[in-house]
Motif scaffolding. Structure first.
Motif, short mmCIF file in Angstrom:
data_model
loop_
_atom_site.label_atom_id
_atom_site.label_comp_id
_atom_site.label_asym_id
_atom_site.label_seq_id
_atom_site.Cartn_x
_atom_site.Cartn_y
_atom_site.Cartn_z
N GLY A 244 -7.11 -82.54 83.19
CA GLY A 244 -6.74 -82.83 81.81
C GLY A 244 -7.46 -81.94 80.82
N LYS A 245 -7.91 -82.55 79.73
CA LYS A 245 -8.42 -81.84 78.56
C LYS A 245 -9.41 -80.70 78.89
CE LYS A 245 -10.17 -83.08 73.96
NZ LYS A 245 -8.94 -82.86 73.17
N ALA A 246 -10.34 -80.96 79.80
CA ALA A 246 -11.41 -79.98 80.06
C ALA A 246 -10.89 -78.66 80.62
CB ALA A 246 -12.44 -80.57 81.02
N THR A 247 -9.75 -78.69 81.30
CA THR A 247 -9.28 -77.47 81.98
C THR A 247 -7.87 -77.04 81.56
OG1 THR A 247 -8.52 -78.87 83.80
CG2 THR A 247 -10.66 -77.78 84.08
N TRP A 248 -7.19 -77.86 80.77
CA TRP A 248 -5.75 -77.69 80.54
C TRP A 248 -5.36 -76.28 80.08
CZ3 TRP A 248 -1.36 -80.06 81.71
CH2 TRP A 248 -0.20 -79.66 81.04
N GLU A 249 -6.01 -75.80 78.99
CA GLU A 249 -5.58 -74.51 78.43
C GLU A 249 -5.78 -73.38 79.42
OE1 GLU A 249 -6.76 -73.66 74.37
OE2 GLU A 249 -6.72 -75.82 73.95
N GLN A 250 -6.90 -73.43 80.14
CA GLN A 250 -7.17 -72.42 81.17
C GLN A 250 -6.15 -72.53 82.30
OE1 GLN A 250 -9.84 -70.07 81.53
NE2 GLN A 250 -11.74 -71.21 81.29
N SER A 251 -5.80 -73.76 82.66
CA SER A 251 -4.83 -73.96 83.75
C SER A 251 -3.50 -73.31 83.41
CB SER A 251 -4.61 -75.46 84.01
OG SER A 251 -5.76 -76.04 84.56
N VAL A 252 -3.03 -73.51 82.18
CA VAL A 252 -1.76 -72.91 81.76
C VAL A 252 -1.89 -71.39 81.76
CG1 VAL A 252 -0.07 -72.72 79.89
CG2 VAL A 252 -1.11 -74.94 80.41
N ALA A 253 -3.05 -70.90 81.28
CA ALA A 253 -3.26 -69.45 81.18
C ALA A 253 -3.34 -68.78 82.56
CB ALA A 253 -4.54 -69.17 80.39
N CYS A 254 -3.61 -69.55 83.59
CA CYS A 254 -3.73 -68.99 84.94
C CYS A 254 -2.38 -68.76 85.62
CB CYS A 254 -4.53 -69.94 85.84
SG CYS A 254 -6.28 -69.92 85.49
N LEU A 255 -1.29 -69.27 85.01
CA LEU A 255 0.02 -69.22 85.68
C LEU A 255 0.61 -67.81 85.66
CD1 LEU A 255 1.60 -72.52 84.32
CD2 LEU A 255 1.12 -72.04 86.73
N ALA A 256 1.22 -67.44 86.77
CA ALA A 256 1.99 -66.20 86.85
C ALA A 256 3.34 -66.42 86.15
CB ALA A 256 2.22 -65.84 88.32
N ARG A 257 4.07 -65.36 85.90
CA ARG A 257 5.44 -65.49 85.38
C ARG A 257 6.25 -66.36 86.33
NH1 ARG A 257 6.32 -61.95 81.29
NH2 ARG A 257 4.53 -60.59 80.99
N GLY A 258 6.99 -67.29 85.76
CA GLY A 258 7.78 -68.21 86.60
C GLY A 258 6.94 -69.29 87.25
N GLY A 259 5.68 -69.41 86.83
CA GLY A 259 4.76 -70.36 87.46
C GLY A 259 5.04 -71.81 87.09
N ARG A 260 4.54 -72.71 87.94
CA ARG A 260 4.73 -74.15 87.71
C ARG A 260 3.38 -74.83 87.67
NH1 ARG A 260 6.64 -71.29 91.99
NH2 ARG A 260 6.88 -72.97 93.51
N LEU A 261 3.17 -75.63 86.63
CA LEU A 261 1.95 -76.45 86.57
C LEU A 261 2.39 -77.89 86.80
CD1 LEU A 261 -0.96 -76.34 84.05
CD2 LEU A 261 0.16 -78.50 84.56
N VAL A 262 1.76 -78.56 87.75
CA VAL A 262 2.07 -79.97 88.00
C VAL A 262 0.84 -80.80 87.64
CG1 VAL A 262 3.04 -81.61 89.64
CG2 VAL A 262 3.35 -79.18 90.03
#
Ligand SMILES: [Zn+2]
Length: 342
Positions: A244-262
């Motif tokens: 959640g909050k502590a990692t969210w923005e970094q988690s989204v930023a780690c995605l490749a093109r076409g990536g999926r965050l669950v």
């Protein structure tokens, strides 16, 4: 029967040991003598309470359990007293369109043991017969009780929601948690290259033993930079998120093109900010996930029996030390599950 009950939300002193009369079973129910119960983050939420969420108190906590069938309703067409079983944590009506299409966790009447009805932290539990999952004779109760909720949750995230394919890179946050340690294994089982993320080097070492190829220690490195380095600047195809909050923005930023965050949880807070631009420019998907289809437990237990998935038990304590178990889980000093025996 001996049980732990929560009458009011609060600290670990709200986990009250009691002696309760056994309740009679209906024709479509079974009584299971619980031998081992598994603790989940959900137990902490039920004990503490969540603003705006009403839990029916008093309640016996605990969503995971394994034991022996003690009594079976007259409608039973399978199972008999003495059978070794695990208990599926999700309860649904069994009659609606979602249930009949196998998506029982989308049933309007869906509930979870230990959350909206009495759970497994007791010597006995009464559940619908369809919630019984047979377990192999070789699997100890302590290990069987470590499986249902977290493997069901992780399976839906990795397989049903993210549709992880061989060769993809999967970033697993909180890799030392129950869901994380299951997700590492399930992603590996489906041919992914797994990057385990944790705040401690020892948890990363253990995640590598479960199949992670790479590890990122958040106490020493920057998540996004490390993911860029490991993936040759491409990013991760899938991020398994429950912090959640502590990692969210970094988690989204780690995605490749076409990536999926669950995402299946928000242990550090649920209010996050989201920049829409990378979502559309990079064709990203943000997927929510709660629990999983009960039918998946059959495949999961087959993989466990074959040694392809391992239940991860940090320690086993007697049920009367449940307060200590809650504290250990809150302090995040555990890798995998805490099991309580009765
Ligand atoms: Zn239903």
């Amino acid at each position: 029967m001996k049980a732990i009950r929560i009458h009011e939300h609060g600290g670990v002193d709200r986990l009250v040991p009691e002696d309760l009369p056994p309740r009679p079973i209906r024709s479509d129910e079974a009584r299971v003598r619980i031998r081992a119960a598994g603790l989940n983050h959900l137990d902490l939420w039920v004990r503490r309470g969540i603003p705006g969420v009403r839990f029916p108190l008093p309640v016996i906590p605990g969503s995971d359990g394994a034991g022996v069938v003690a009594e079976i309703g007259t409608a039973a067409t399978r199972f008999a007293p003495g059978d070794r079983v695990a208990v599926a944590p999700g309860i649904s009506c069994g009659l609606c369109e979602e249930c009949l299409s196998g998506r029982d966790n989308l049933c309007p009447d869906y509930g979870i043991l230990g959350e909206d009805r009495d759970g497994t932290c007791a010597e006995e539990i009464v559940v619908p017969i369809r919630n019984l999952i047979p377990i192999p004779a070789s699997l100890p109760f302590e290990k069987a009780a470590a499986i249902p909720l977290v493997f069901l949750t992780a399976w839906q995230m990795v397989v049903d929601r993210a549709s992880v394919r061989p060769g993809e890179t999967v970033l697993v946050l909180g890799a030392g948690s129950g869901v994380g340690s299951a997700a590492v294994q399930i992603a590996r089982l489906h041919g992914a290259r797994v990057i385990a993320v944790s705040g401690s080097a020892s948890k990363i070492a253990k995640a590598r033993e479960l199949g992670a190829e790479e590890g990122i220690d958040l106490s020493r490195s920057d998540l996004r930079e490390e993911v860029r380095r490991i993936t040759d600047r491409r990013g991760a195809d899938v991020v398994i998120e429950h912090v959640g909050k502590a990692t969210w923005e970094q988690s989204v930023a780690c995605l490749a093109r076409g990536g999926r965050l669950v995402t299946c949880g928000a242990t550090t807070g649920a209010d996050v900010s989201l920049n829409l631009r990378p979502i559309f420019f990079k064709n990203l998907s943000i997927l929510g996930s709660t629990m999983g289809r009960r039918s998946r437990l059959f495949a999961i237990f087959r993989h466990v029996e074959a040694g392809r998935l391992l239940p991860v038990v940090d320690r086993v304590l007697p049920l009367d030390r449940i307060s200590e178990a809650h504290r250990l889980l809150e302090e995040r000093g555990v890798f995998g599950k805490i099991i309580l025996t009765t």
